[in-house]
Design a protein around this motif. Structure first.
Motif, PDB file in Angstrom:
ATOM      1  N   ILE A 308      -2.475   1.104  15.331  1.00  0.00           N
ATOM      2  CA  ILE A 308      -2.698   0.505  14.002  1.00  0.00           C
ATOM      3  C   ILE A 308      -3.976   1.079  13.391  1.00  0.00           C
ATOM      4  CG2 ILE A 308      -3.220  -1.651  12.781  1.00  0.00           C
ATOM      5  CD1 ILE A 308      -1.389  -3.050  14.859  1.00  0.00           C
ATOM      6  N   LYS A 309      -5.023   1.157  14.218  1.00  0.00           N
ATOM      7  CA  LYS A 309      -6.302   1.686  13.702  1.00  0.00           C
ATOM      8  C   LYS A 309      -6.118   3.113  13.197  1.00  0.00           C
ATOM      9  CE  LYS A 309      -9.963  -1.006  15.648  1.00  0.00           C
ATOM     10  NZ  LYS A 309     -10.278  -1.501  16.962  1.00  0.00           N
ATOM     11  N   LEU A 310      -5.387   3.939  13.975  1.00  0.00           N
ATOM     12  CA  LEU A 310      -5.197   5.336  13.571  1.00  0.00           C
ATOM     13  C   LEU A 310      -4.381   5.422  12.286  1.00  0.00           C
ATOM     14  CD1 LEU A 310      -4.599   6.968  17.062  1.00  0.00           C
ATOM     15  CD2 LEU A 310      -6.548   7.336  15.551  1.00  0.00           C
ATOM     16  N   ASN A 311      -3.359   4.587  12.172  1.00  0.00           N
ATOM     17  CA  ASN A 311      -2.567   4.587  10.937  1.00  0.00           C
ATOM     18  C   ASN A 311      -3.398   4.138   9.751  1.00  0.00           C
ATOM     19  OD1 ASN A 311       0.351   5.359  11.021  1.00  0.00           O
ATOM     20  ND2 ASN A 311       0.237   4.129  12.874  1.00  0.00           N
ATOM     21  N   ASN A 312      -4.266   3.154   9.980  1.00  0.00           N
ATOM     22  CA  ASN A 312      -5.149   2.701   8.896  1.00  0.00           C
ATOM     23  C   ASN A 312      -6.105   3.810   8.478  1.00  0.00           C
ATOM     24  OD1 ASN A 312      -4.241   0.148   8.259  1.00  0.00           O
ATOM     25  ND2 ASN A 312      -5.344  -0.823   9.930  1.00  0.00           N
ATOM     26  N   GLN A 313      -6.592   4.555   9.468  1.00  0.00           N
ATOM     27  CA  GLN A 313      -7.504   5.667   9.137  1.00  0.00           C
ATOM     28  C   GLN A 313      -6.777   6.712   8.310  1.00  0.00           C
ATOM     29  OE1 GLN A 313      -9.377   7.307  12.615  1.00  0.00           O
ATOM     30  NE2 GLN A 313     -10.380   5.401  13.087  1.00  0.00           N
ATOM     31  N   ARG A 314      -5.528   6.969   8.691  1.00  0.00           N
ATOM     32  CA  ARG A 314      -4.743   7.960   7.958  1.00  0.00           C
ATOM     33  C   ARG A 314      -4.545   7.501   6.503  1.00  0.00           C
ATOM     34  NH1 ARG A 314       1.270   9.575   9.801  1.00  0.00           N
ATOM     35  NH2 ARG A 314       1.540   7.400   9.288  1.00  0.00           N
ATOM     36  N   ALA A 315      -4.233   6.207   6.333  1.00  0.00           N
ATOM     37  CA  ALA A 315      -4.029   5.691   4.967  1.00  0.00           C
ATOM     38  C   ALA A 315      -5.331   5.757   4.173  1.00  0.00           C
ATOM     39  CB  ALA A 315      -3.497   4.259   5.027  1.00  0.00           C
ATOM     40  N   ALA A 316      -6.461   5.451   4.853  1.00  0.00           N
ATOM     41  CA  ALA A 316      -7.760   5.485   4.148  1.00  0.00           C
ATOM     42  C   ALA A 316      -8.076   6.914   3.712  1.00  0.00           C
ATOM     43  CB  ALA A 316      -8.863   4.947   5.058  1.00  0.00           C
ATOM     44  N   GLU A 317      -7.752   7.889   4.566  1.00  0.00           N
ATOM     45  CA  GLU A 317      -8.002   9.293   4.193  1.00  0.00           C
ATOM     46  C   GLU A 317      -7.156   9.667   2.987  1.00  0.00           C
ATOM     47  OE1 GLU A 317     -10.359  11.143   5.151  1.00  0.00           O
ATOM     48  OE2 GLU A 317     -11.002   9.720   6.681  1.00  0.00           O
ATOM     49  N   LYS A 318      -5.911   9.145   2.963  1.00  0.00           N
ATOM     50  CA  LYS A 318      -5.030   9.466   1.829  1.00  0.00           C
ATOM     51  C   LYS A 318      -5.614   8.861   0.546  1.00  0.00           C
ATOM     52  CE  LYS A 318      -0.432   9.278   0.058  1.00  0.00           C
ATOM     53  NZ  LYS A 318       0.368   8.171  -0.382  1.00  0.00           N
ATOM     54  N   ARG A 319      -6.110   7.625   0.656  1.00  0.00           N
ATOM     55  CA  ARG A 319      -6.705   6.993  -0.526  1.00  0.00           C
ATOM     56  C   ARG A 319      -7.947   7.754  -0.974  1.00  0.00           C
ATOM     57  NH1 ARG A 319      -5.747   2.505   2.373  1.00  0.00           N
ATOM     58  NH2 ARG A 319      -7.917   1.917   2.736  1.00  0.00           N
ATOM     59  N   ARG A 320      -8.655   8.281   0.018  1.00  0.00           N
ATOM     60  CA  ARG A 320      -9.886   8.999  -0.290  1.00  0.00           C
ATOM     61  C   ARG A 320      -9.579  10.214  -1.166  1.00  0.00           C
ATOM     62  NH1 ARG A 320     -13.661  11.346   4.501  1.00  0.00           N
ATOM     63  NH2 ARG A 320     -15.079  12.519   3.200  1.00  0.00           N
ATOM     64  N   SER A 321      -8.478  10.904  -0.863  1.00  0.00           N
ATOM     65  CA  SER A 321      -8.168  12.081  -1.664  1.00  0.00           C
ATOM     66  C   SER A 321      -7.333  11.741  -2.893  1.00  0.00           C
ATOM     67  CB  SER A 321      -7.447  13.130  -0.817  1.00  0.00           C
ATOM     68  OG  SER A 321      -6.419  12.517  -0.092  1.00  0.00           O
ATOM     69  N   GLY A 322      -6.504  10.694  -2.789  1.00  0.00           N
ATOM     70  CA  GLY A 322      -5.551  10.461  -3.881  1.00  0.00           C
ATOM     71  C   GLY A 322      -5.802   9.235  -4.724  1.00  0.00           C
ATOM     72  N   GLY A 323      -6.870   8.495  -4.513  1.00  0.00           N
ATOM     73  CA  GLY A 323      -7.154   7.339  -5.371  1.00  0.00           C
ATOM     74  C   GLY A 323      -6.652   6.026  -4.821  1.00  0.00           C
ATOM     75  N   GLU A 324      -5.658   5.406  -5.540  1.00  0.00           N
ATOM     76  CA  GLU A 324      -5.315   4.013  -5.244  1.00  0.00           C
ATOM     77  C   GLU A 324      -4.411   3.842  -4.025  1.00  0.00           C
ATOM     78  OE1 GLU A 324      -3.778   2.296  -8.811  1.00  0.00           O
ATOM     79  OE2 GLU A 324      -5.450   3.097  -9.949  1.00  0.00           O
ATOM     80  N   ALA A 325      -4.302   2.562  -3.597  1.00  0.00           N
ATOM     81  CA  ALA A 325      -3.460   2.240  -2.444  1.00  0.00           C
ATOM     82  C   ALA A 325      -1.991   2.491  -2.759  1.00  0.00           C
ATOM     83  CB  ALA A 325      -3.662   0.764  -2.105  1.00  0.00           C
ATOM     84  N   GLY A 326      -1.244   3.004  -1.788  1.00  0.00           N
ATOM     85  CA  GLY A 326       0.181   3.288  -1.997  1.00  0.00           C
ATOM     86  C   GLY A 326       1.046   2.458  -1.067  1.00  0.00           C
ATOM     87  N   PRO A 327       2.393   2.674  -1.099  1.00  0.00           N
ATOM     88  CA  PRO A 327       3.298   1.833  -0.310  1.00  0.00           C
ATOM     89  C   PRO A 327       3.114   1.994   1.203  1.00  0.00           C
ATOM     90  CG  PRO A 327       4.477   3.676  -1.328  1.00  0.00           C
ATOM     91  CD  PRO A 327       3.099   3.689  -1.892  1.00  0.00           C
ATOM     92  N   GLU A 328       2.387   3.029   1.636  1.00  0.00           N
ATOM     93  CA  GLU A 328       2.210   3.216   3.081  1.00  0.00           C
ATOM     94  C   GLU A 328       1.403   2.069   3.702  1.00  0.00           C
ATOM     95  OE1 GLU A 328       1.064   5.371   0.812  1.00  0.00           O
ATOM     96  OE2 GLU A 328      -1.063   4.901   0.897  1.00  0.00           O
ATOM     97  N   GLY A 329       0.724   1.258   2.852  1.00  0.00           N
ATOM     98  CA  GLY A 329       0.028   0.062   3.368  1.00  0.00           C
ATOM     99  C   GLY A 329       1.011  -0.870   4.069  1.00  0.00           C
TER     100      GLY A 329
END
Ligand SMILES: Cc1cc2nc3c(=O)[nH]c(=O)nc-3n(C[C@H](O)[C@H](O)[C@H](O)COP(=O)(O)OP(=O)(O)OC[C@H]3O[C@@H](n4cnc5c(N)ncnc54)[C@H](O)[C@@H]3O)c2cc1C
Length: 432
Positions: A308-329
């Motif tokens: 879960i932590k690794l998936n959260n990190q991956r999502a945070a990296e995506k937000r870092r480059s692409g802006g807002e939260a997406g459905p991957e949350g």
């Protein structure tokens, strides 16, 4: 009291180590003497004494004003450090390590603030963000209704324009923290002749306004953490509308995406501060575990939590480059909800008979019930936490709905059939 100003910490090139150092040195300047040493040396008695003596409200104010409570929020509104999610993770690691109390206002901070930042007016941000970050103004989310939960776009609460104001009539349900809230995120129908997703508008409602009636609901834990909310001719100024009229669904999606992040174990309340147990704390509590079956269950929990932590990190990296939260949350919202239920089941099994009792909490209106009390008073009861975890696969969207979102919006599968989607809302049959 020497504190880092937001301007000082907001350096685009700052390294993770430098951020951790800055956070540590800020904590050293504001925490009671001996706190950090007690945590570093594992002196839980001293930590508990210092923690009990700390005024929770004063501490939340200090944390909020410094920007550390909401490190990704823009510093110009007086409550943030303008950090990207990756940088904020470094700050949160240090806050979590030192077991720093955090605001219990997960709905306001995790969902309301990010929604305002993405969709609100400058006036709304200036007025509302800072008291949110300091935990002085609690928020709630008024989306679900008796006839609209998973299909929240079908909701029936009406908002009718009257000059510069809107008049609200309707009922919401399962409204967490409404009884403690100053403001609510309200989704209401402004155009019943449009299809359900297109006739909605989003408002910030004053929960103390005339016509708002809040009635607590008691849960399986005995707590009254959520409420029914009745709105009878409540007036909201148009200046408290978030986003254009009729565009409430888009704003609500911003709230819901952030809700999934807040409930995915990635929010700032993750870990110790949430009052819940992590697999490492559980292992430490029962070590040495001689029974092979229990060892296997604990090892699996440890692995699941890492995933879960690794998936959260991956999502945070995506937000870092692409802006807002997406459905991957939805991936980690789903994983975290089911993980926490397994974790609490193992916790209660390992506890033995002691896991069956807990000290009840107040259900009177206004009581600091449930997780609010746990976070503010630094405690959690294993049995209460086990019972509370049963809601994890329902709150913030059920696990079935998370799977639908993942299928449709992440994997690109065909949309679920819904013959009400394009009909005028007023023409769709409803039970309530
Ligand atoms: C502890 C807790 C706190 C909450 N706090 C808030 C809050 O603060 N604010 C707020 O607005 N709401 C809140 N909720 C409400 C929550 O969002 C809803 O309970 C949830 O979305 C489910 O809606 P429902 O209860 O109406 O169930 P329903 O939508 O009636 O669902 C019943 C069952 O049918 C399944 N189902 C429904 N539709 C589908 C579908 N299309 N595909 C597959 N399965 C489906 C569901 O998964 C579920 O198993 C809270 C709920 C809980 C438990």
């Amino acid at each position: 009291m020497a504190i880092d100003t937001p301007a000082k910490i907001n350096d685009g090139d700052i390294t993770a180590d430098a951020l951790r150092d800055q956070t540590r040195s800020w904590l050293a300047s504001v925490l009671p003497e001996g706190w950090m040493e007690a945590v570093d040396s594992g002196d839980t008695d001293t930590y508990s004494k210092l923690r009990s003596a700390l005024s929770y409200n004063d501490w939340c104010k200090t944390l909020g004003e410094s920007g550390y409570a909401t490190p990704t929020w823009p510093a110009e509104y007086g409550a943030g450090l303008s950090l990207n999610p990756g940088q904020a993770r470094s700050v949160n690691e240090v806050l979590n390590h030192y077991r720093v109390p955090r605001p219990f206002n997960i709905i306001g901070i995790g969902m309301g603030g990010p929604t305002l930042i993405a969709c609100g007016t400058e006036e709304q941000k200036m007025q509302l963000l800072r008291p949110l970050a300091t935990n002085e103004e609690i928020w709630c989310q008024l989306f679900s209704e008796p006839g609209a939960g998973s299909d929240v776009a079908g909701l029936a609460t009406r908002a009718v324009r009257d000059g510069d104001e809107w008049i609200i009539n309707g009922q919401k349900v399962w409204t967490t923290l409404a009884h403690l809230s100053r403001w609510g995120m309200l989704l209401a129908r402004t155009d019943p002749d449009s299809p359900k997703h297109r006739g909605l508008s989003y408002f910030i409602i004053d929960m103390q306004a005339p016509g708002v009636d809040i009635r607590p609901l008691v849960q399986i834990t005995g707590d009254a953490e959520f409420n029914e909310v009745f709105m009878d001719n409540v007036r909201i100024p148009d200046s408290m509308r978030v986003g254009p009229e009729g565009d409430g669904w888009r704003v609500a999606i911003t709230t819901l995406m952030n809700e999934r992040i807040a409930l995915s174990g990635a929010g700032s309340l993750a870990g110790d501060a949430a009052g819940g147990s992590t697999s490492e704390k559980l292992i430490a509590r029962h070590r040495p575990v001689s029974d092979l079956g229990s060892r296997q269950r604990l090892a699996q929990l440890f692995i699941d939590e890492r995933l879960i932590k690794l998936n959260n990190q991956r999502a945070a990296e995506k937000r870092r480059s692409g802006g807002e939260a997406g459905p991957e949350g939805s991936i980690t919202k789903l994983m975290q909800a089911e993980f926490n239920q397994r974790l609490q089941k193992v916790a209660i099994d390992l506890e033995g008979p002691g896991g069956m009792a807990w000290e009840g909490q107040g259900t009177e209106p206004g009581a600091m019930a449930g997780f609010v009390s746990d976070v503010a008073n630094n405690r959690s009861d294993i049995s209460r936490t086990f019972l509370r975890a049963q809601a994890n696969t329902i709150e913030g969207g059920t696990s079935n709905i998370m799977r639908n979102i993942l299928g449709e919006r992440v994997l690109g599968l065909p949309k679920e059939f819904d013959d009400s989607r394009e009909k005028a809302w007023i023409d769709v049959p409803r039970s309530v």
